[in-house]
Design an enzyme around this catalytic site. Structure first.
Site, PDB file in Angstrom:
ATOM      1  N   MET A  88       0.861  -1.199   0.000  1.00 48.64           N
ATOM      2  CA  MET A  88       0.000   0.000   0.000  1.00 48.64           C
ATOM      3  C   MET A  88       0.888   1.237   0.000  1.00 48.64           C
ATOM      4  O   MET A  88       1.750   1.365   0.867  1.00 48.64           O
ATOM      5  CB  MET A  88      -0.858   0.072   1.278  1.00 48.64           C
ATOM      6  CG  MET A  88      -1.973  -0.919   1.372  1.00 48.64           C
ATOM      7  SD  MET A  88      -3.408  -0.430   0.376  1.00 48.64           S
ATOM      8  CE  MET A  88      -4.352  -1.944   0.530  1.00 48.64           C
ATOM      9  N   HIS A  89       0.683   2.118  -0.953  1.00 51.68           N
ATOM     10  CA  HIS A  89       1.447   3.373  -0.900  1.00 51.68           C
ATOM     11  C   HIS A  89       0.788   4.557  -1.581  1.00 51.68           C
ATOM     12  O   HIS A  89       1.343   5.645  -1.597  1.00 51.68           O
ATOM     13  CB  HIS A  89       2.844   3.172  -1.495  1.00 51.68           C
ATOM     14  CG  HIS A  89       2.838   2.906  -2.985  1.00 51.68           C
ATOM     15  ND1 HIS A  89       2.541   1.679  -3.520  1.00 51.68           N
ATOM     16  CD2 HIS A  89       3.091   3.709  -4.037  1.00 51.68           C
ATOM     17  CE1 HIS A  89       2.629   1.739  -4.834  1.00 51.68           C
ATOM     18  NE2 HIS A  89       2.947   2.968  -5.177  1.00 51.68           N
ATOM     19  N   ARG A  90      -0.416   4.369  -2.141  1.00 52.70           N
ATOM     20  CA  ARG A  90      -1.049   5.505  -2.821  1.00 52.70           C
ATOM     21  C   ARG A  90      -1.470   6.545  -1.781  1.00 52.70           C
ATOM     22  O   ARG A  90      -1.971   6.178  -0.703  1.00 52.70           O
ATOM     23  CB  ARG A  90      -2.300   5.065  -3.595  1.00 52.70           C
ATOM     24  CG  ARG A  90      -2.014   4.122  -4.736  1.00 52.70           C
ATOM     25  CD  ARG A  90      -2.136   4.802  -6.090  1.00 52.70           C
ATOM     26  NE  ARG A  90      -0.871   5.087  -6.703  1.00 52.70           N
ATOM     27  CZ  ARG A  90      -0.006   4.190  -7.207  1.00 52.70           C
ATOM     28  NH1 ARG A  90      -0.259   2.909  -7.169  1.00 52.70           N
ATOM     29  NH2 ARG A  90       1.114   4.590  -7.767  1.00 52.70           N
ATOM     30  N   ASP A 146      -2.469  -1.570  -3.683  1.00 54.41           N
ATOM     31  CA  ASP A 146      -2.981  -0.419  -4.427  1.00 54.41           C
ATOM     32  C   ASP A 146      -1.992  -0.038  -5.531  1.00 54.41           C
ATOM     33  O   ASP A 146      -2.046   1.050  -6.088  1.00 54.41           O
ATOM     34  CB  ASP A 146      -3.280   0.769  -3.499  1.00 54.41           C
ATOM     35  CG  ASP A 146      -2.050   1.279  -2.765  1.00 54.41           C
ATOM     36  OD1 ASP A 146      -0.928   0.797  -3.025  1.00 54.41           O
ATOM     37  OD2 ASP A 146      -2.206   2.186  -1.920  1.00 54.41           O
TER      38      ASP A 146
END
Ligand code: UDP
Length: 360
Positions: free
Chosen positions: A198-200, A277
């Site tokens: 997850m990094h958005r 994501d």
């Protein structure tokens, strides 16, 4: 190239260009990602040489970073006078270098052109649209992108449907990845765990989203062991909102630094499910036939849903997300097929097209 997904794509292109001695290729690293875990390991594992130019630009605001890369890349263009600038993907480095090429009248090629999420709140969507409309050659990874570009009025003779260079690297690295004892090191069984990335900004930048992400992680760990290689952006957000320590105590959670490419490919290849994501991970799981649940309202890679293993979850409502995840883990495997031309040869097609058009 600037950020992690770029290295994976550029490595495939670099290998293909290296087969043709008539091309002289200069590799430029802008510096967006620059440390061992997000950059150097990709050079080593994917056979990329040290770049010819390292612009050493990282951090700062989107605008500041883009402007600094533009100024530095302008100097590279004037010293090299290339016939063609090639950019991949949708990060700020790609936009900055594309803009300089367009301003300086140098021909521009975009690899992974035409992808559209329809969501202009994603910085990447703005970058994609702008790069495509400046480019002379648009290399496309899936069929939806051809119609997106045609609908935006891009001339058909600029659009080349060649397949997916990220899959080229996966085909190249898959066997080596399978030899890495990452599962043994973590005490995991094939098919017995979930991988998360997850990094958005929409998922990790605000305390509300981070709280939901934490609840999701805790619920997921009750279903299966969870392997979570944490992106630096996500880690700094988790630390600054005081959640990191809580996650470190979570039983069943393997909280890891960003993994090398081969380690990561091994991890996702053997997972029961991948929760992400990421753009590229949606494609890699489709190629590998591994179920994927993507935490986004839309995807610019619809073939991963239509043909592949991907499923979208538009919000981080934890109960809803867990019910979909349980359905995917426990349900029948979704019938899937590979999107056209995802065969490991996209980069070769690109180089052949450039050879025909530019080397007479
Ligand atoms: N990746 C990796 N290690 C990790 C997480 C991802 O090597 O710990 C690879 C992944 O296999 C894919 C690329 O990084 O090739 C995707 O990068 P990212 O998710 O950062 O970018 P996006 O695709 O969302 O633009």
């Amino acid at each position: 190239m600037g950020a992690r997904p770029n290295f994976v794509k550029v490595a495939a292109l670099y290998r293909a260009f290296s087969k043709y001695p008539e091309f002289s290729v200069s590799l430029v690293h802008t510096g967006q990602h620059h440390d061992d875990a997000m950059y150097k390991v990709f050079l080593t594992q994917l056979g990329l040489p040290k770049p010819d130019f390292s612009l050493c630009i990282h951090g700062g605001s989107h605008t500041g970073q883009t402007a600094q890369i533009m100024l530095a890349f302008e100097k590279v263009l004037s010293s090299e006078s290339p016939e063609l600038v090639m950019v991949v993907g949708d990060v700020n480095s790609s936009l900055a270098c594309a803009l300089v090429a367009a301003k300086e009248g140098v021909r521009l090629a975009h690899v992974e052109a035409g992808l559209r999420s329809g969501d202009k709140s994603m910085p990447e969507e703005i970058n994609r649209i702008l790069i495509d409309h400046m480019s002379d050659e648009l290399f496309v990874s899936e069929e939806s992108a051809v119609s997106n570009l045609r609908n935006e009025g891009i001339a058909a003779d600029k659009i080349h449907f060649v397949g997916n260079v990220m899959i080229d690297s996966l085909v190249y690295g898959r066997e080596k990845a399978s030899e890495i004892p990452v599962l043994k090191d973590l005490g995991l069984e094939k098919g017995g765990y979930v991988v998360m990335t997850m990094h958005r900004p929409s998922n990790v930048d605000s305390p509300v989203e981070l709280k939901m992400l934490t609840d999701l992680i805790q619920s997921l760990c009750e279903i299966k062991p969870l392997v979570f290689p944490v992106h630096p952006r996500t880690k700094s957000s988790l630390i600054s909102y005081g959640i990191w320590d809580q996650l470190e105590q979570c039983s069943g959670l393997h909280l890891l630094p960003p993994q090398g490419y081969l380690e990561f490919i091994n991890l996702i290849s053997n997972a029961a499910l991948v929760v992400t994501d990421s753009g590229g991970v949606q494609e890699e799981t489709t190629f590998l036939g591994v179920a994927c649940v993507t935490f986004r309202k839309s995807t610019e890679r619809p073939s991963t849903i239509g043909e592949g293993t991907n499923r979208l979850v538009g919000d981080l409502d934890v109960a809803h997300a867990i019910s979909i995840i349980s359905e995917v883990i426990n349900g029948k495997k979704k019938p899937t097929s590979l999107p056209a031309l995802w065969d490991g040869l996209a980069s070769d097609r690109i180089v052949q097209i450039i050879q025909k058009k530019y080397l007479k």
